[in-house]
Design an enzyme around this catalytic site. Structure first.
Site, PDB file in Angstrom:
ATOM      1  N   GLU A 429       0.896  -1.544   0.283  1.00 51.22           N
ATOM      2  CA  GLU A 429       0.109   0.149   0.566  1.00 51.22           C
ATOM      3  C   GLU A 429       0.414   1.574   0.036  1.00 51.22           C
ATOM      4  O   GLU A 429       1.877   1.382   0.643  1.00 51.22           O
ATOM      5  CB  GLU A 429      -0.709  -0.322   1.769  1.00 51.22           C
ATOM      6  CG  GLU A 429      -1.832   1.175   1.543  1.00 51.22           C
ATOM      7  CD  GLU A 429      -1.897   1.231   2.715  1.00 51.22           C
ATOM      8  OE1 GLU A 429      -1.579   0.500   3.953  1.00 51.22           O
ATOM      9  OE2 GLU A 429      -2.819   2.415   3.469  1.00 51.22           O
ATOM     10  N   ASP A 506      -0.076  -1.156   5.951  1.00 50.95           N
ATOM     11  CA  ASP A 506       0.204  -0.073   8.000  1.00 50.95           C
ATOM     12  C   ASP A 506      -0.992  -1.080   8.769  1.00 50.95           C
ATOM     13  O   ASP A 506      -2.103  -2.048   8.780  1.00 50.95           O
ATOM     14  CB  ASP A 506      -0.315   0.768   7.739  1.00 50.95           C
ATOM     15  CG  ASP A 506       1.150   1.314   7.181  1.00 50.95           C
ATOM     16  OD1 ASP A 506       1.921   1.064   6.057  1.00 50.95           O
ATOM     17  OD2 ASP A 506       0.914   2.996   6.974  1.00 50.95           O
ATOM     18  N   ASP A 508      -2.529  -0.402  10.705  1.00 49.85           N
ATOM     19  CA  ASP A 508      -3.681   0.201  11.172  1.00 49.85           C
ATOM     20  C   ASP A 508      -4.575   0.141  10.789  1.00 49.85           C
ATOM     21  O   ASP A 508      -5.034  -0.938   9.927  1.00 49.85           O
ATOM     22  CB  ASP A 508      -3.288   1.634  11.556  1.00 49.85           C
ATOM     23  CG  ASP A 508      -2.678   2.704  10.530  1.00 49.85           C
ATOM     24  OD1 ASP A 508      -3.618   1.517   8.853  1.00 49.85           O
ATOM     25  OD2 ASP A 508      -2.505   3.458   9.678  1.00 49.85           O
ATOM     26  N   ASP A 510      -6.743   2.128   8.005  1.00 47.30           N
ATOM     27  CA  ASP A 510      -6.710   1.788   7.070  1.00 47.30           C
ATOM     28  C   ASP A 510      -5.848   0.608   5.525  1.00 47.30           C
ATOM     29  O   ASP A 510      -6.077   0.260   5.621  1.00 47.30           O
ATOM     30  CB  ASP A 510      -5.314   3.244   6.422  1.00 47.30           C
ATOM     31  CG  ASP A 510      -6.481   4.216   6.707  1.00 47.30           C
ATOM     32  OD1 ASP A 510      -7.880   4.335   7.078  1.00 47.30           O
ATOM     33  OD2 ASP A 510      -6.031   5.286   7.043  1.00 47.30           O
TER      34      ASP A 510
END
Ligand code: 2B7
Length: 642
Positions: A429, A506, A508, A510
């Site tokens: 990403e 990541d 997190d 997102d």
């Protein structure tokens, strides 16, 4: 094998040989020795308690995951018979040491039980380091104990020792899976709970208590589902937009009891589950064939009657009619037969006939009186048929007009090797993380495909939109094997260019979202990638600790950080928190997410569709340990749900 008791005779020697066979080939009896097989031990014992419930005697079952790693199952049934049975062996010992104990206790109820026909207890016993059993019956608590399947308590005049008095009746079994047999010895609470909940749905008069005493805080759950499979349907659809109340259809014919429930939701999927004698049929079978055939034919008749289909229109396909359907078909069969790769496909032809008859009759009775629901269901079929036709067109157009060229937009940094067995592709990403990954990788066999932003949510989009999306096109190009969808299959896994497809996002929210979207894409259009175990999720660390003395370490979650903090004094180390992959330099990226010797990743696996309310919930992760042993010390025995 040394004998621990002096009460054996010729008959019990063959018993030991029987259980020895189970220990030699555990997979033959419980499917596998992975965590799935491990959890299966619990289900085998619980299923016997459920049979006692079906016999009309047990109302409560308690399942406890004990602190020491063992499991206790308790029921309030009659208690397994303890009287002297054959050649001085108490009946209970036959149940736990013979592979065909079922036959000895044949009665009409136990005959309809599915699964291993009462063989389960002896299989669990054979695969347990110990199994301890207490039976409350005839005013006393009777005790017995086995180690690796062998009885270790001496009998008293051919009977089990009594360890107390009681007015109650029931059976309590405590067992510890043998670590020599199982690859993993920690039961999965998530999985066990979901199976127990399912058992409660299928047995509306039963209460199942679940306890997990392994963590710092004990966990308790009570499952009682008086609504039965209707409640199950509600649960399966809990996150979906439902279009009507669940419908229950019930009846009996030729000695087979049939129960089916269905409900349509506003989604492009079908979820039809089959059970025979409370056993889930992962591969479906004749009961589902009967249900689907009659459902299609009844609905097509109604569609013509109501003018939804005109004379010249072709019939709706079965898939059209089942688009949006969630259904459970549960039958009780006196002599079930199973076939298929995992012996979970119901094979009895009468089940198909009886399901068609009972469900067909009940369905017409229901729809004749519930026109609103009928119209709702028919409009689902209409919509589905329309979309099917557009998609068929869109697909032929796309495939003929536009030849996919490998790496059409130049973003893929491919690897040099061409042998798919050696190659890996990382979907990264963001361009910056993609850039570092390109520097960090071993370009020999690791390809990097950066993708930007949020890709399309394919669970909601139609196929022409999906295929028009640049990121998705690039991915399909890169993998090399095309794609499949509901109505046709152009997917060819043998053309896959990479053995491992690794999603790198990541740690997190997102990142989790991107992973979910990618998994949904794979699951919907390239499911074989997941079924055949090619899809992985990289697990980048959250922290790096640099002690003043000693080697630096990566920590992968907050628990690991907590542990580290407990072991090391404050001030003796500095802590770096990674907010995203972009923050790591090429060396760090190599070490934590790319290098097979040290990286961590989860292999994406598909659980069966039970109790999963959306496609993505079906996808579960299992951790793939890095090859080097030292990381193992910190490896979690994770039950990670995506
Ligand atoms: C075929 C074998 C497995 N069985 C009985 C009777 C009661 C009974 C059982 C059981 C698991 C953990 C707590 C029948 C059937 C053996 O024959 S097994 N209860 N519970 C169990 O295994 N729970 C039984 C007839 C008269 N009295 C008792």
């Amino acid at each position: 094998m040394p004998r621990k008791s002096d009460t054996y005779d010729a008959a019990s020697i063959s018993v030991l040989e029987g259980l020895e066979a189970v220990r030699k080939r555990p997979g033959m009896y419980i499917g596998s020795t992975s965590r799935k097989g491990l959890n299966h031990l619990i289900y085998e014992i619980v299923d016997n308690a459920v049979d006692e419930h079906l016999a009309g005697y047990c109302t409560h079952i308690r399942v406890t995951l004990e602190k020491d790693g063992s499991c206790t199952v308790e029921d309030d049934g009659r208690g397994i018979p303890v009287d002297m049975h054959e050649k001085g062996v108490p009946a209970e010992r036959l149940v736990f040491t013979t592979l065909h104990a079922g036959g000895k206790f044949d009665n009409s109820v136990y005959k309809t039980s599915g699964g291993l026909h009462g063989v389960g207890s002896s299989v669990v016993n054979a695969l347990s380091a110990y199994l301890d059993i207490r039976i409350s019956r005839d005013g006393s608590i009777h005790h017995d104990r086995y180690e690796k399947g062998e009885p270790v308590l001496p009998l008293e005049n051919g009977l089990l020792p009594k360890i107390g008095k009681t007015k109650q009746t029931g059976t309590t079994v405590n067992f510890l899976p043998d670590a020599e047999i199982f690859e993993k010895t920690r039961f999965s609470a998530t999985e066990v709970k979901s199976r127990l909940h399912e058992t409660a749905y299928l047995n509306p008069k039963l209460t199942i208590l679940f306890e997990d005493l392994r963590g710092d805080e004990p966990q308790r759950e009570e499952y009682c589902e008086p609504e039965g499979i209707v409640g199950y349907i509600r649960d399966l659809n809990r996150n979906a937009q439902v279009l009507h109340e669940p419908v229950l259809l019930k009846g009996e014919s030729e000695g087979i009891r049939v129960e089916a429930a269905f409900q349509f939701v506003n989604e492009f999927r079908e979820n039809v589950l089959g059970f025979c004698n409370n056993i889930f049929n992962a591969e479906g079978g004749t009961h589902l064939t009967g249900f689907k055939t009659i459902f299609t034919s009844v609905m097509n008749n109604y569609a013509r009657e109501l003018g939804v289909l005109k004379e010249k229109d072709p019939n709706f396909t079965g898939a059209d009619i089942r688009t949006g359907m969630t259904a459970v078909v549960s039958i009780k069969h006196p002599a079930p037969r199973f076939e298929g790769q995992t012996k979970t496909k119901l094979d009895n032809p009468d089940a198909s006939r009886v399901c068609s008859k009972v469900i067909g009759e009940q369905l017409v009775l229901f729809f004749d009186r519930n026109l609103e629901t009928l119209k709702t269901v028919l409009s689902c079929a209409e919509k589905a048929a329309k979309i099917r036709k557009t998609e068929e067109k869109a697909k032929t157009n796309l495939l003929t007009k536009q030849k996919y060229s490998f790496d059409s937009n130049g973003k893929l940094a491919n690897c040099e090797k061409k042998d798919p067995a050696l190659c890996e592709i990382f979907i990264v990403e963001g361009d910056s993380a993609g850039g570092s990954a390109k520097t960090a990788r071993d370009r020999n066999y690791q390809a990097i495909l950066p993708i930007r932003g949020k890709i399309l949510n394919v669970e909601k989009a139609t196929i022409d939109k999906v295929l028009a999306n640049a990121e998705i096109k690039t991915m399909i190009n890169a993998f090399g094997c095309g794609f499949s969808e509901g109505y046709g299959n152009d997917f060819d896994i043998t053309k896959l260019r990479y053995d491992k497809i690794v999603i790198m996002a990541d740690a997190d929210v997102d990142g989790a979202h991107i992973s979910t979207l990618l998994l949904t894409l794979f699951y919907r259009f390239m499911p074989e990638l997941i079924y055949e175990g090619h899809v992985y999720i990289a697990m980048p660390p959250l922290y790096k600790v640099m002690p003043k003395k000693g080697a630096e370490e990566y920590l992968y979650d907050d628990k690991a950080l907590e542990r580290y903090r407990r072991k090391h004094k404050p001030g003796s180390f500095t802590l770096q928190r990674y907010k995203g992959l972009g923050e790591m330099d090429a060396d760090q990226l190599w070490e934590t997410t790319l290098n097979p010797e040290t990286r961590r990743m989860k292999k994406v696996e598909i659980e069966d569709a039970r109790l999963a309310s959306s496609v993505t919930e079906v996808l579960m992760g299992s951790e793939v340990p890095p090859r080097k042993a030292f990381i193992y010390e910190h490896a979690r025995d994770a039950e990670l749900d995506i």
